[in-house]
Design an enzyme around this catalytic site. Structure first.
Site, PDB file in Angstrom:
ATOM      1  N   CYS A 145     -22.259  95.863  -6.974  1.00  0.00           N
ATOM      2  CA  CYS A 145     -21.395  94.816  -7.535  1.00  0.00           C
ATOM      3  C   CYS A 145     -21.750  94.449  -8.973  1.00  0.00           C
ATOM      4  O   CYS A 145     -20.898  93.977  -9.726  1.00  0.00           O
ATOM      5  CB  CYS A 145     -21.447  93.556  -6.667  1.00  0.00           C
ATOM      6  SG  CYS A 145     -21.155  93.850  -4.919  1.00  0.00           S
TER       7      CYS A 145
ATOM      8  N   HIS B  55     -12.100  92.031  -4.718  1.00  0.00           N
ATOM      9  CA  HIS B  55     -13.415  92.485  -5.170  1.00  0.00           C
ATOM     10  C   HIS B  55     -13.438  94.007  -5.332  1.00  0.00           C
ATOM     11  O   HIS B  55     -13.817  94.731  -4.410  1.00  0.00           O
ATOM     12  CB  HIS B  55     -14.453  92.029  -4.144  1.00  0.00           C
ATOM     13  CG  HIS B  55     -15.871  92.307  -4.503  1.00  0.00           C
ATOM     14  ND1 HIS B  55     -16.274  92.744  -5.755  1.00  0.00           N
ATOM     15  CD2 HIS B  55     -17.022  92.217  -3.759  1.00  0.00           C
ATOM     16  CE1 HIS B  55     -17.585  92.898  -5.764  1.00  0.00           C
ATOM     17  NE2 HIS B  55     -18.056  92.583  -4.568  1.00  0.00           N
TER      18      HIS B  55
END
Length: 383
Positions: A87, A339
């Site tokens: 991430c 995301h």
């Protein structure tokens, strides 16, 4: 003495949930128009770019950055590489670009991240002779299975441990969607700097997921993990998504040559590791350390872009760092967008760039994101 790195342009695609409007587009093709738009915004010829750095987590190898650079029309002589810190990857790419400029190793670098959950390859381990391949969803992020939790389960455990009710998480998600919808309305009225790039072959001019969410809808959302009173549900966890984002990082000399009088400066960047068993807590130390290194109190930050992988995570990190909730994710966060793993950090940086462009001179802004394995990265910008 090191040079100062500045950001001359910042663009991103709209974000679409997995199997949505961007599902048919390969990752490199998501990134290519973003790279081209950054060059066009700054008025810089592609031949003057020294490097392209893109974060990516799910493409399972190859060099997405090189494909994207070539597809964007950059000269073949311009090198490119892809990095993976899950991430954090997109934000790490931007910080790495800044350090290349600060060291004098480069004058102009395109950096950011790209992800396509929809096009990610299936993963399987090679089997012993005569056995079937063993498919898996994700690789291990620590060498200890007992300290390598599923991120959703870890977020639910954190919510229970910190007493963050499902209703509180839902209220945070409702606010994220409301801010995103308000931002789209403002953009249509011409009151917000343009950050979006249309992707060829996709009829999408805004993030696809944001909606009018209500506490009642949150209460009906399927529970993903945790005790019912503190559970993480489908409304309070960011959806898997596709998207790309990039910035043009350059030296002040390049900015002056292009006639950019007041670019946004990269004041600092930092990555730190924490407890792999609770990755949601990793942003706290990195934010506090970065601010302390620059002698800044949280109230000095004009804007903050904080990753909303989970509402519980964002609430805890806001409380643990003393960040002002009123200055966090002014245009909504990942709960309202989705995301796209390797791109999410770069999306935060692009959003922060555009938010700070309208802030008073001297204003600081912060972007921060966590990653599995107990990692976090933060970027500090100054107008």
């Amino acid at each position: 003495m090191s040079a100062r790195a500045v950001i001359l342009a910042a663009r991103r695609t709209p974000v679409a949930p997995r199997r949505g409007a961007l599902a048919h587009i390969e990752a490199f093709a998501l990134a290519a128009p973003v790279l081209a738009a950054c060059l066009a915004d700054a008025g810089l010829d592609g031949g003057q770019v020294d490097e392209v750095v893109l974060g990516n987590a799910l493409a399972a190898g190859g060099n997405v950055a090189r494909l994207a650079a070539l597809a964007a029309g950059l000269p073949e002589r311009v090198p490119a590489f892809t990095l993976d810190r899950q991430c954090c990857s997109g934000l790490d790419a931007i910080i790495l670009a800044a350090r290349m400029v600060e060291s004098g190793a480069a004058q102009a670098v395109l950096a950011g991240g790209v992800e396509s959950w929809s096009r990610a390859p299936l993963r399987a381990r090679r089997p012993p002779a005569g056995e079937a391949p063993a498919f898996y969803e994700r690789p291990p992020f620590t060498p200890w299975p007992e300290r390598d939790p599923d991120p959703v389960a870890a977020a639910a455990d954190l919510a229970r441990a910190r007493g963050i009710s499902r209703a509180e998480q839902g209220a945070f998600a409702v606010a994220s969607h409301a801010k995103a919808l308000a931002g789209y309305a403002e953009a249509r009225a011409g009151g917000h700097p343009a950050e979006l790039v249309r992707v060829p072959g996709a009829a999408l001019d805004r993030d696809a997921f944001a909606r009018k969410l209500t506490p009642a809808l949150c209460a009906r959302a399927p529970i993903l993990a945790g005790d019912p009173a503190f559970a993480v549900d489908a409304a309070t966890a960011a959806v898997e998504a596709d998207g790309a984002a990039a910035v043009l990082v350059a030296s002040e000399a390049v900015a002056a040559r292009l006639g950019v009088s007041a670019p946004l400066a990269i004041a600092g960047g930092l990555a730190l590791g924490g407890d792999p068993a609770q990755p949601a807590l990793a942003p706290g130390p990195v934010v506090r350390t970065l601010l302390a290194r620059h002698g800044l109190a949280p109230h000095r930050l004009e804007r903050v872009e904080l990753m909303e992988a989970f509402a519980a995570q964002a609430l805890v990190n806001c409380a643990d760092t003393g960040l002002d909730p009123a200055r966090i994710n002014a245009g909504g966060g990942a709960l309202a967008r989705g995301h796209p793993v390797g791109a999410s950090g770069a999306i935060l940086a692009v959003r922060l760039f555009h938010e700070l462009r309208t802030a008073p001179a001297g204003s600081f802004g912060l972007a921060a994101i966590a990653a599995v394995g107990g990692l976090a990265t933060a970027l500090l910008l100054r107008r």
